[in-house]
Design an enzyme around this catalytic site. Structure first.
Site, PDB file in Angstrom:
ATOM      1  N   GLU A 166       0.796  -1.230   0.000  1.00 50.69           N
ATOM      2  CA  GLU A 166       0.000   0.000   0.000  1.00 50.69           C
ATOM      3  C   GLU A 166       0.828   1.280   0.000  1.00 50.69           C
ATOM      4  OE1 GLU A 166      -2.662  -0.333   3.357  1.00 50.69           O
ATOM      5  OE2 GLU A 166      -3.913  -1.800   2.360  1.00 50.69           O
ATOM      6  N   GLU A 367      -5.162  -8.731   0.798  1.00 52.19           N
ATOM      7  CA  GLU A 367      -5.744  -8.463   2.122  1.00 52.19           C
ATOM      8  C   GLU A 367      -7.226  -8.205   1.943  1.00 52.19           C
ATOM      9  OE1 GLU A 367      -4.061  -5.296   4.583  1.00 52.19           O
ATOM     10  OE2 GLU A 367      -2.044  -5.884   3.961  1.00 52.19           O
TER      11      GLU A 367
HETATM   12  C1  BG6 Z   1      -4.138  -2.688   6.060  1.00 55.80           C
HETATM   13  C2  BG6 Z   1      -2.650  -2.686   6.384  1.00 55.80           C
HETATM   14  O1  BG6 Z   1      -4.427  -1.693   5.131  1.00 55.80           O
HETATM   15  O2  BG6 Z   1      -4.969  -2.464   7.161  1.00 55.80           O
HETATM   16  C3  BG6 Z   1      -2.351  -3.420   7.685  1.00 55.80           C
HETATM   17  O3  BG6 Z   1      -1.903  -3.259   5.329  1.00 55.80           O
HETATM   18  C4  BG6 Z   1      -3.306  -3.004   8.782  1.00 55.80           C
HETATM   19  O4  BG6 Z   1      -1.015  -3.189   8.028  1.00 55.80           O
HETATM   20  C5  BG6 Z   1      -4.720  -3.259   8.297  1.00 55.80           C
HETATM   21  O5  BG6 Z   1      -3.070  -3.655   9.981  1.00 55.80           O
HETATM   22  C6  BG6 Z   1      -5.798  -2.973   9.335  1.00 55.80           C
HETATM   23  O6  BG6 Z   1      -5.656  -1.745   9.936  1.00 55.80           O
HETATM   24  P1  BG6 Z   1      -6.101  -1.505  11.441  1.00 55.80           P
HETATM   25  O7  BG6 Z   1      -5.541  -0.199  11.791  1.00 55.80           O
HETATM   26  O8  BG6 Z   1      -7.595  -1.543  11.475  1.00 55.80           O
HETATM   27  O9  BG6 Z   1      -5.528  -2.609  12.241  1.00 55.80           O
END
Ligand code: BG6
Length: 477
Positions: A166, A367
């Site tokens: 990202e 993801e």
């Molecule tokens: C993603 C990232 O966009 O979001 C991760 O690549 C991150 O590193 C994930 O942990 C979730 O974000 P958060 O802040 O809700 O834990």
């Protein structure tokens, strides 16, 4: 109804070095380690990255659990601040190399494909303090040195590599919306940083092709391709949506897969006097070093409308997102814990975008996931978290992914964020995403219901979706 997926489909999950390993025996601090040292109150419940989920010490047990829940591929990242002793010379820390070797071997021994990413927001703080981090092209050169060491050391066994996770979030977090250290707000700098990240990615791709040790090796980039949906069909909203797509998506997508940037966006940058500094030689590097494949992260859609204040207004500072406003669609379905809209059909739209506009390049969902807080609410009598909401979330996204694959999308895998609940930037452990829960006080892991369920999905290479859910997902079916 059972939806079958293509042979050798990646059923997996993603994490990152700084969010799972902990700082044990790490010589350098990254921007988040440093930020926590100076302002721990900025982190949820003041929980910092020191222990994370203790993967550094517990990796054998963790990998065994990942195998148990059916993961055939797992992404993590190699920490620049761990592997490299001297950033200028690119010298390797022997203990760190030994650790990553053990981790990679353990994954392979357990039949899990290790997918390695080189940068997950974890810029060494020294490189920010000395050079201004990604504002400097020299830092991009140092990143190539680090990448080269990774390829030399591990590409005999790791065949799947990614340059950045990202990159747009680095730009947003560090230079626009103040959620990554150094928390600046500077639109023109943000544009230069975006370009520098793309240039660094292309240089790493070039280095990979010179250094990689196996003919099977591939390299890509992981992008958060969030489709913008306009609030209406008015010319103004459509223009805002087109701009958002060019800046948020096409910038890295086009450059990484086609070797150039969206011309219309470049014209806007030129007109506004914020065009990044670039040389003909650099453009050639970007053009000649395209990725082999992509990882695409998707969590929520991006709904946009025409901006309330004209982007050309002299009373506001120039920011790349002055050309559109966020729009809260009435009646949207929300994950209230995280504050993100749930819109699974976007996976289909992403797949079609890649198919129609990016040469149907190979990609995987790198993801996707649902962050839920206080998951102890869903503990059952035997101590397992019954996360039915996560199972349904995955089913819905897989439904649309399957549909896209049926229509020719070139998608080869699905990774959930994340295998084991892990630490996250400012949010620490507030949002839990894992198939496996982690008690951060005792570091005890327990497989959630979704983990047991996913083992079956992986075994069957397909997902069962009941009639009622199917009706909800796609009433036209
Ligand atoms: C993603 C990232 O966009 O979001 C991760 O690549 C991150 O590193 C994930 O942990 C979730 O974000 P958060 O802040 O809700 O834990």
């Amino acid at each position: 109804m059972k939806l079958n997926f293509p042979e050798n489909f990646w059923w997996g999950a993603a994490t990152s070095g700084p969010q799972s390993e902990g700082r044990f025996k790490k010589a350098h601090a990254n921007v988040f380690d440093y930020w926590y040292n100076i302002e721990p109150e900025k982190f949820h419940h003041q929980v910092g990255p020191d222990t994370a989920s203790n993967f550094y010490n517990n990796y054998q047990e963790d990998i065994r659990l990942m195998k148990e829940i059916g993961l055939n591929s797992v992404r993590t990242s190699i920490q620049w601040t761990r592997l490299i002793d001297d950033f200028e010379a690119g010298t390797v820390n022997a203990e760190a190399a030994a650790f990553y070797n053990r981790v990679i071997d353990e994954f392979i021994k357990n039949g899990i494909r290790p997918v390695m990413n080189l940068h997950h927001f974890d810029l060494p703080i020294e490189l920010y303090q000395q050079y201004g981090g990604w504002e400097s092209k020299h830092v991009g050169e140092l990143f190539v040195k680090f990448a080269e060491k990774c390829f030399e050391l591990f590409s005999d066994r790791v065949v799947d590599w990614f340059t950045f996770n990202e990159p747009m979030v680095i730009v947003e977090g560090e230079y626009l919306h103040q959620f990554h250290y150094p928390n600046l707000v500077d639109g023109p700098k943000a544009v230069q940083v975006a370009y520098n990240l793309q240039l660094a990615s292309a240089k790493v791709v070039r280095k990979f092709r010179q250094t990689n040790r196996t003919p099977k090796g591939k390299i890509g980039i992981i992008l958060n391709l969030t489709p913008p949906y306009p609030a209406s069909n008015s010319a103004e909203d459509l223009a805002a949506s087109e701009y958002a797509d060019m800046w948020l998506n096409q910038f890295f997508m086009m450059a990484s897969t086609k070797g150039h940037f969206p011309e219309k966006l470049m014209n806007i940058f030129r007109e506004d006097g914020v065009m990044f500094d670039a040389s003909a030689e650099e453009y050639t590097i970007i053009k000649e070093n395209l990725v082999d494949y992509l990882g695409l992260n998707y969590y929520h859609p991006h709904r946009v409308k025409a901006p309330e204040i004209s982007p050309k207004s002299l009373t506001i500072d120039w920011m790349p997102d002055n050309y559109y406003d966020e729009y809260e669609m009435p009646g949207r379905r929300m994950n209230v814990d995280k504050g993100w809209e749930i819109y699974p059909k976007a996976v289909y739209d992403i797949a079609m975008d890649v198919k129609n506009n990016y040469g149907n390049i190979e990609w995987f969902v790198s993801e996707n996931g649902m962050g839920v807080s206080r998951e102890e609410r869903y503990l059952n009598a035997s101590g397992m978290i019954e996360d039915n909401y996560r199972i349904q979330f995955i089913q819905e996204h897989l439904y649309w992914l399957h549909r896209a694959i049926d229509e020719g999308a070139n998608c080869f895998g699905y990774h959930l964020w994340t295998p084991i609940d892990c630490w996250s930037w400012g949010n620490a452990y507030r949002n839990r995403y894992g198939f496996i829960s982690n008690d951060i006080h005792t570091q005890t892991r327990t497989i959630k219901k979704s983990g047991h369920w996913f083992a079956e999905v992986s075994k069957q290479n397909g997902v069962e979706i009941g009639k009622e859910l199917l009706q909800q997902i796609d009433p036209k079916k």
